[in-house]
Design a protein around this motif. Structure first.
Motif, PDB file in Angstrom:
ATOM      1  N   ASN A 236       0.817  -1.215   0.000  1.00 13.66           N
ATOM      2  CA  ASN A 236       0.000   0.000   0.000  1.00 13.66           C
ATOM      3  C   ASN A 236       0.848   1.262   0.000  1.00 13.66           C
ATOM      4  O   ASN A 236       0.433   2.308  -0.492  1.00 13.66           O
ATOM      5  CB  ASN A 236      -0.928   0.018   1.219  1.00 13.66           C
ATOM      6  N   THR A 237       2.039   1.131   0.549  1.00 17.58           N
ATOM      7  CA  THR A 237       2.885   2.320   0.636  1.00 17.58           C
ATOM      8  C   THR A 237       3.405   2.727  -0.732  1.00 17.58           C
ATOM      9  O   THR A 237       3.903   3.843  -0.899  1.00 17.58           O
ATOM     10  CB  THR A 237       4.057   2.065   1.586  1.00 17.58           C
ATOM     11  N   GLU A 238       3.309   1.796  -1.708  1.00 15.49           N
ATOM     12  CA  GLU A 238       3.796   2.094  -3.044  1.00 15.49           C
ATOM     13  C   GLU A 238       2.754   2.838  -3.888  1.00 15.49           C
ATOM     14  O   GLU A 238       3.071   3.322  -4.966  1.00 15.49           O
ATOM     15  CB  GLU A 238       4.180   0.802  -3.763  1.00 15.49           C
ATOM     16  N   VAL A 239       1.514   2.875  -3.422  1.00 15.52           N
ATOM     17  CA  VAL A 239       0.435   3.434  -4.231  1.00 15.52           C
ATOM     18  C   VAL A 239      -0.164   4.641  -3.511  1.00 15.52           C
ATOM     19  O   VAL A 239      -0.474   4.583  -2.321  1.00 15.52           O
ATOM     20  CB  VAL A 239      -0.655   2.378  -4.502  1.00 15.52           C
ATOM     21  N   ARG A 240      -0.361   5.720  -4.287  1.00 13.41           N
ATOM     22  CA  ARG A 240      -1.027   6.903  -3.761  1.00 13.41           C
ATOM     23  C   ARG A 240      -2.082   7.343  -4.787  1.00 13.41           C
ATOM     24  O   ARG A 240      -1.788   7.448  -5.978  1.00 13.41           O
ATOM     25  CB  ARG A 240      -0.022   8.022  -3.516  1.00 13.41           C
ATOM     26  N   ILE A 241      -3.316   7.537  -4.297  1.00 16.24           N
ATOM     27  CA  ILE A 241      -4.427   7.938  -5.180  1.00 16.24           C
ATOM     28  C   ILE A 241      -4.898   9.321  -4.733  1.00 16.24           C
ATOM     29  O   ILE A 241      -5.259   9.513  -3.567  1.00 16.24           O
ATOM     30  CB  ILE A 241      -5.576   6.923  -5.113  1.00 16.24           C
ATOM     31  N   TYR A 242      -4.935  10.249  -5.658  1.00  9.25           N
ATOM     32  CA  TYR A 242      -5.295  11.626  -5.320  1.00  9.25           C
ATOM     33  C   TYR A 242      -5.954  12.296  -6.533  1.00  9.25           C
ATOM     34  O   TYR A 242      -5.787  11.817  -7.664  1.00  9.25           O
ATOM     35  CB  TYR A 242      -4.043  12.404  -4.872  1.00  9.25           C
ATOM     36  N   PRO A 243      -6.691  13.383  -6.359  1.00 17.23           N
ATOM     37  CA  PRO A 243      -7.133  13.919  -5.051  1.00 17.23           C
ATOM     38  C   PRO A 243      -8.255  13.065  -4.474  1.00 17.23           C
ATOM     39  O   PRO A 243      -8.934  12.345  -5.188  1.00 17.23           O
ATOM     40  CB  PRO A 243      -7.661  15.314  -5.419  1.00 17.23           C
ATOM     41  N   ASN A 244      -8.440  13.183  -3.222  1.00 20.58           N
ATOM     42  CA  ASN A 244      -9.524  12.477  -2.530  1.00 20.58           C
ATOM     43  C   ASN A 244      -9.993  13.356  -1.372  1.00 20.58           C
ATOM     44  O   ASN A 244      -9.253  13.536  -0.410  1.00 20.58           O
ATOM     45  CB  ASN A 244      -9.052  11.138  -1.996  1.00 20.58           C
ATOM     46  N   PRO A 245     -11.182  13.967  -1.533  1.00 24.02           N
ATOM     47  CA  PRO A 245     -12.248  13.782  -2.529  1.00 24.02           C
ATOM     48  C   PRO A 245     -11.823  14.233  -3.930  1.00 24.02           C
ATOM     49  O   PRO A 245     -10.938  15.057  -4.095  1.00 24.02           O
ATOM     50  CB  PRO A 245     -13.397  14.645  -2.021  1.00 24.02           C
ATOM     51  N   PHE A 246     -12.514  13.666  -4.968  1.00 27.07           N
ATOM     52  CA  PHE A 246     -12.219  13.987  -6.352  1.00 27.07           C
ATOM     53  C   PHE A 246     -13.478  14.523  -7.025  1.00 27.07           C
ATOM     54  O   PHE A 246     -14.584  14.386  -6.529  1.00 27.07           O
ATOM     55  CB  PHE A 246     -11.692  12.755  -7.097  1.00 27.07           C
ATOM     56  N   ASN A 247     -13.243  15.114  -8.212  1.00 25.99           N
ATOM     57  CA  ASN A 247     -14.387  15.634  -8.972  1.00 25.99           C
ATOM     58  C   ASN A 247     -14.448  14.995 -10.361  1.00 25.99           C
ATOM     59  O   ASN A 247     -15.336  14.219 -10.666  1.00 25.99           O
ATOM     60  CB  ASN A 247     -14.312  17.153  -9.097  1.00 25.99           C
ATOM     61  N   ASN A 248     -13.483  15.314 -11.213  1.00 24.93           N
ATOM     62  CA  ASN A 248     -13.515  14.834 -12.592  1.00 24.93           C
ATOM     63  C   ASN A 248     -12.374  13.877 -12.904  1.00 24.93           C
ATOM     64  O   ASN A 248     -12.461  13.093 -13.843  1.00 24.93           O
ATOM     65  CB  ASN A 248     -13.470  16.033 -13.556  1.00 24.93           C
ATOM     66  N   GLN A 249     -11.320  13.912 -12.084  1.00 20.80           N
ATOM     67  CA  GLN A 249     -10.111  13.152 -12.445  1.00 20.80           C
ATOM     68  C   GLN A 249      -9.403  12.684 -11.188  1.00 20.80           C
ATOM     69  O   GLN A 249      -9.414  13.367 -10.154  1.00 20.80           O
ATOM     70  CB  GLN A 249      -9.187  14.050 -13.288  1.00 20.80           C
ATOM     71  N   ILE A 250      -8.814  11.494 -11.299  1.00 26.98           N
ATOM     72  CA  ILE A 250      -7.951  11.001 -10.213  1.00 26.98           C
ATOM     73  C   ILE A 250      -6.634  10.526 -10.819  1.00 26.98           C
ATOM     74  O   ILE A 250      -6.575  10.110 -11.980  1.00 26.98           O
ATOM     75  CB  ILE A 250      -8.597   9.844  -9.414  1.00 26.98           C
ATOM     76  N   THR A 251      -5.599  10.597 -10.004  1.00 29.52           N
ATOM     77  CA  THR A 251      -4.263  10.125 -10.407  1.00 29.52           C
ATOM     78  C   THR A 251      -3.835   9.012  -9.473  1.00 29.52           C
ATOM     79  O   THR A 251      -3.952   9.138  -8.244  1.00 29.52           O
ATOM     80  CB  THR A 251      -3.246  11.265 -10.371  1.00 29.52           C
ATOM     81  N   ILE A 252      -3.344   7.908 -10.061  1.00 33.62           N
ATOM     82  CA  ILE A 252      -2.840   6.773  -9.275  1.00 33.62           C
ATOM     83  C   ILE A 252      -1.326   6.761  -9.431  1.00 33.62           C
ATOM     84  O   ILE A 252      -0.796   6.515 -10.520  1.00 33.62           O
ATOM     85  CB  ILE A 252      -3.446   5.443  -9.762  1.00 33.62           C
ATOM     86  N   GLN A 253      -0.630   7.079  -8.351  1.00 36.14           N
ATOM     87  CA  GLN A 253       0.829   7.128  -8.358  1.00 36.14           C
ATOM     88  C   GLN A 253       1.363   5.764  -7.947  1.00 36.14           C
ATOM     89  O   GLN A 253       0.999   5.220  -6.894  1.00 36.14           O
ATOM     90  CB  GLN A 253       1.327   8.199  -7.391  1.00 36.14           C
ATOM     91  N   LEU A 254       2.213   5.147  -8.825  1.00 38.06           N
ATOM     92  CA  LEU A 254       2.766   3.809  -8.595  1.00 38.06           C
ATOM     93  C   LEU A 254       4.276   3.898  -8.376  1.00 38.06           C
ATOM     94  O   LEU A 254       4.920   4.911  -8.654  1.00 38.06           O
ATOM     95  CB  LEU A 254       2.461   2.912  -9.804  1.00 38.06           C
ATOM     96  N   SER A 255       4.827   2.788  -7.908  1.00 42.05           N
ATOM     97  CA  SER A 255       6.284   2.728  -7.767  1.00 42.05           C
ATOM     98  C   SER A 255       6.917   2.560  -9.148  1.00 42.05           C
ATOM     99  O   SER A 255       6.243   2.208 -10.121  1.00 42.05           O
ATOM    100  CB  SER A 255       6.693   1.568  -6.855  1.00 42.05           C
TER     101      SER A 255
END
Length: 321
Positions: A236-255
Motif C-alpha cells: 500500500n505504501t507504493e500506491v497513492r491515489i489523489y485527489p480524494n475527494p475527487f471531482n472529474n479526475q484522479i491520479t494513481i501514483q505507482l512505484s
C-alpha cells in the motif's frame, strides 16, 4: 170563444156544442251550449240567441285550440319541444341553456348530453383519452378504467460481492426506462440479495406496476463477481491515489517498477455495482483516470489490479460535485 195561444185555433163544434181548441206549440229548437232559445208569442216562434266565444289568440306555435262542448269553452293543448344550446357545434347541447320552440333553432340541438359545451372534442361520441384527467366521452369518469399494462425494460448489470461475500441490488439498477401510459407506481426486483453461491450469471425478474394496478414482468441477468480483496496485494505504501475527494479526475501514483504495466481499474458504488471498468497502461509510474464528472456525488471504492500477476489494492474515495 176560449182564449188561445198563438199556435192554437178555437172551433165551435155544433155536435158537442163546445169549442174545440187545436194546435201544438213548435218544439224548442236544438241549441249549442252557448245559445238560449226563447219563445216569441208575437211571432209565435222560437228565438235563438247567444254567440260562441271567439277562438283564443296569441297561441304559441306548438298550441292548438279546440272547443269543448261539455264545458262550453276553448281548450288549448300542446307541448313545446325543448332545445339545448350547442355552442361548440358537436351536435350535443348544454342541459343548462335551453329554449322552447316548434323546430330546431340555429345553434341549438334536441340533445342535452354534452358535458362540456365549450369543447367539441368532449361529447358522448368522443374517444376517451386515458390518464389526462378529462372526461372526453361524458360518461362521468374523468378517465376510463385503464387496462393497458406497463412497458417493462431492463438492463444486465455486473455486481461484485462485498468483503463479507454479499451483494444487494435495487430495482433502479435493473430498470432501463420502463414506462406506462398512466404512470408507474412501483418497480421491484426479485431476487435482490446475493452471496458467494450466486457467483456467475443470475436471472432476476423486474416487476413494473402502474397507478391503476396493471403490472408486467421482464427478466435481466445479474452477473455476480467474487470479491478479490483476497488477491495478492502490492504494498500500500507504493500506491497513492489523489485527489480524494475527487471531482472529474484522479491520479494513481505507482512505484517505478510498475511503469508501462497494464492495470484493471474498477470503481464500485457502495452496493458493489461496477460504475467504471477500464484497462489502463501506466506511464511515468502513473495512471490518470478522467471524465469522472458523470458519477454522482457519493462514496466509492476503487480497485486497482495488476493484470499480469493479479495483485490488487482497494481504496475508498469520495466524489463531490
Amino acid at each position: 170563444e176560449p182564449t188561445t195561444e198563438c199556435w192554437e185555433t178555437a172551433t165551435f163544434n155544433n155536435t158537442t156544442c163546445v169549442w174545440d181548441v187545436t194546435g201544438t206549440q213548435a218544439l224548442e229548437p236544438t241549441t249549442e251550449c252557448w245559445e238560449t232559445a226563447t219563445f216569441n208569442n208575437t211571432t209565435c216562434s222560437w228565438i235563438v240567441t247567444g254567440t260562441q266565444d271567439p277562438i283564443p289568440t296569441g297561441l304559441e306555435c306548438w298550441e292548438t285550440a279546440n272547443f269543448d262542448t261539455p264545458t262550453c269553452s276553448w281548450i288549448v293543448t300542446g307541448t313545446p319541444t325543448t332545445y339545448y344550446l350547442d355552442s361548440d357545434g358537436d351536435g350535443f347541447g348544454d342541459i343548462n341553456n335551453t329554449i322552447q320552440d316548434c323546430s330546431t333553432p340555429i345553434g341549438y340541438t334536441d340533445n342535452s348530453n354534452d358535458c362540456d359545451d365549450a369543447n367539441n372534442a368532449v361529447n358522448p361520441d368522443a374517444i376517451e383519452i386515458l390518464c389526462n384527467g378529462i372526461d372526453e366521452n361524458c360518461n362521468g369518469m374523468a378517465d376510463d378504467f385503464d387496462t393497458i399494462i406497463p412497458i417493462c425494460n431492463t438492463q444486465d448489470i455486473t455486481v461484485m460481492l462485498d468483503t463479507f461475500g454479499n451483494a444487494t441490488i435495487s430495482a433502479n439498477q435493473i430498470d432501463n426506462g420502463s414506462s406506462d401510459n398512466c404512470g408507474i407506481d412501483t418497480i421491484s426486483v426479485t431476487p435482490s440479495n446475493f452471496n458467494t453461491s450466486h457467483i456467475g450469471d443470475n436471472s432476476v425478474s423486474l416487476t413494473v406496476t402502474d397507478n391503476n394496478g396493471n403490472s408486467t414482468n421482464c427478466n435481466a441477468t445479474v452477473t455476480i463477481e467474487e470479491n478479490t480483496l483476497r488477491n495478492p496485494e502490492f504494498d500500500n505504501t507504493e500506491v497513492r491515489i489523489y485527489p480524494n475527494p475527487f471531482n472529474n479526475q484522479i491520479t494513481i501514483q505507482l512505484s517505478s517498477h510498475y511503469n508501462n504495466t497494464d492495470f484493471q481499474i474498477n470503481i464500485l458504488d457502495l452496493n458493489g455495482r461496477i460504475v467504471f471498468n477500464k484497462i489502463v497502461t501506466s506511464s511515468n509510474n502513473k495512471i490518470v483516470i478522467g471524465n469522472l464528472d458523470k458519477l454522482e456525488e457519493a462514496p466509492y471504492f476503487i480497485k486497482v489490479t495488476n493484470t499480469e500477476n493479479g495483485e490488487s489494492i482497494m481504496r475508498k474515495l469520495l466524489k463531490f460535485d
